[in-house]
Design an enzyme around this catalytic site. Structure first.
Site, PDB file in Angstrom:
ATOM      1  CG  HIS A  35      -1.980  -1.029   1.201  1.00 56.79           C
ATOM      2  ND1 HIS A  35      -2.958  -1.112   2.157  1.00 56.79           N
ATOM      3  CD2 HIS A  35      -2.223  -2.034   0.327  1.00 56.79           C
ATOM      4  CE1 HIS A  35      -3.772  -2.122   1.879  1.00 56.79           C
ATOM      5  NE2 HIS A  35      -3.341  -2.694   0.778  1.00 56.79           N
ATOM      6  CD  GLU A  51      -1.954   4.608   3.327  1.00 51.22           C
ATOM      7  OE1 GLU A  51      -3.110   4.978   3.574  1.00 51.22           O
ATOM      8  OE2 GLU A  51      -1.682   3.716   2.476  1.00 51.22           O
ATOM      9  CB  CYS A  78      -6.580  -0.391   5.556  1.00 47.30           C
ATOM     10  SG  CYS A  78      -4.811  -0.770   5.654  1.00 47.30           S
ATOM     11  CB  CYS A 129      -2.386   2.053   5.883  1.00 41.87           C
ATOM     12  SG  CYS A 129      -1.859   1.076   4.451  1.00 41.87           S
ATOM     13  NE  ARG A 176     -16.029 -14.877 -15.979  1.00 38.67           N
ATOM     14  CZ  ARG A 176     -14.916 -14.370 -16.499  1.00 38.67           C
ATOM     15  NH1 ARG A 176     -13.754 -14.535 -15.885  1.00 38.67           N
ATOM     16  NH2 ARG A 176     -14.958 -13.706 -17.633  1.00 38.67           N
TER      17      ARG A 176
END
Length: 212
Positions: free
Chosen positions: A57, A59, A82, A92, A184
């Site tokens: 991520h 961060e 997050c 994060c 899908r």
């Protein structure tokens, strides 16, 4: 620093974070493209965007790059850090707290189960100054597909000539069950897919599956 100067700096640094994230659009699925800029005493000390493939991520790249300069710094992040990770790894929000960042400015709140205000709440409880909504309209294009998938289970699909900034091209027979095909792709983590003009685009339009 005056409040007017602070507001001007906030806009400038968040603009840079959005720029970083925009450059990664179409490369980070199943995660959204996020930009993070860490600023100390008015100077950028580190910046990063979500890596291709969705990890690491933003961060968790920017904080180590800032090193000791992260303490007392301001982090500008295009999407809420997050509060938990599906992998169980350090979130994060924890990266920012552990580094001693004093203020976090967020463009968009993340409604996913791993954030949904939890990241912001965790940061505030740790004593960080947190602001949300800065340049949220400019950041919207980064997350419209991600939010569409969370809401519908399907990626957003639009007509495009070159697919730049999209996760993949949507290729299917116009006579196929297009809703099932898109679901899908949503389950596989795609958030923004593109289709060229033609019969398939017409079929998607008729079934209300082409995102305006």
């Amino acid at each position: 620093m005056t409040s007017a100067q602070q507001a001007s700096d906030d806009i400038r640094f968040m603009g840079r974070a959005i720029e970083l994230a925009t450059a990664r659009m179409g490369q980070t699925w199943p995660n959204p493209a996020v930009g993070c800029v860490i600023v100390k005493d008015g100077e950028i000390v580190a910046e990063a965007a979500t890596a291709p493939g969705g990890r690491p991520h933003a961060e968790e790249q920017a904080v180590p790059a800032a090193g000791d300069k992260a303490a007392g710094a301001v982090a500008y992040v295009t999407m809420e850090p997050c509060g938990a990770r599906s992998s169980g790894r350090t979130s994060c929000s924890n990266f920012l707290m552990d580094a001693g960042v004093s203020r976090v400015v967020v463009a968009a709140v993340d409604p996913s189960p791993f954030a949904s205000g939890r990241g912001v709440e965790r940061l505030k409880k740790a004593g960080l100054d947190v602001e949300t909504g800065l340049l949220s309209e400019q950041a919207k294009v980064l997350y419209e597909g991600y939010l569409h998938r969370l809401e519908t289970g399907r990626p957003m699909v639009r007509i495009s000539e070159d697919g730049q900034g999209f996760d993949a091209r949507f290729a299917a027979s116009p006579k196929a069950d297009l809703t099932t095909e898109l679901k899908r792709l949503g389950e596989a983590g795609y958030t923004r897919v593109w289709v060229g003009a033609g019969e398939l685009a017409d079929a998607l339009q008729e079934q209300g599956l082409l995102t305006q």
